[in-house]
Write a protein that holds these residues in place. Sequence first.
Motif: not given
Length: 250
Positions: A222-231
Motif C-alpha cells: 500500500q505504501t509503495e502504491k501511494m508512493s508511486g501515485l505520488g510520484q
Amino acid sequence: MHPNRSSSSISEALDFNSIIKATQALSSEIQLKSLISKLIKFVMENAGAKKAALLLHKENELIIEALAINNEDVTLLGLPSANSKEIPNSVINYVKRSLKNVVLDNVTADNDFIADEYLIEQQPKSLLCMPILDKGKLVGVLYLENNLTIGAFTRNRINTLNVICTQAAISLENAQLYSKLDNYSHTLERKVQLRTEEVTQKAAELESSLAELQRTQSQLIQTEKMSGLGQLVAGNAHEINNPINFIYGN
C-alpha cells in the motif's frame, strides 16, 4: 499309625495348603505394593512371627519396603535399612553378604550378633532372617522375629517360607519390571503431551508471525502504491507546470 507321625503329616498337609494358597496369590499379582502387602501377610500367618519386614535390593542397597507388627496393617516405608532402627542391621548385612539364612532360637543367648544395638534394646526371643533369591541373585531380604517364644521358627516353617520366597522372588522381579514399564509409559505419555503442547504453541506462534508478516507486506504494498501515485502526480504536475511557466514567462 503313630500319633506323632499322624500329627506331623497333618501339619505338613496344612503347610502344603498354605504354600499352594500363597504361591497362587503371589504369582497372580503384578502390582508391587499389593504384592508386598500380600507377601508380608502370608509370612506372618505361616511363620509364627510377631514382626516382619521386607527389604528389597536396589542399586546395591537394601530398602525396607514394608513392616508389620502383631498382624496389624502392613506399613509401606521405602526407607534405607541403614537409616532404620526397626531391624538389626548386623543380621541384615550378614544375610546380604553371605546369602544364607540366620536363625536364632534364643536371641538372648551368646551369638555372633549379641552386640547389635537393636537386639540389645528389643531382646526378641526368636529371629529368622533369610535372603530372597532369583537364580542366585539377591532380590531382597525377609526379616522375622517373635518376642514371646523361643525356637518359634521351626525347620518345617522355614521350609514353608523357602518355597514361598522362591515364588516371591519371581513375582517381585516381575512386579518391579512392570512398575518400571508403567512409570516409563506414564513418563513417555507426559513427554508426548508436553511435546504436543510445545508443537501446538510453536504452530500458533508461527501462524501469528505469518499473519503479522502478511499485514506488514500489505502495508508495504500500500505504501509503495501511494508512493508511486505520488510520484505520478508530481510528474504530471511538472509536465503541466512547464508550459504554463513558459507561457507565463512570455
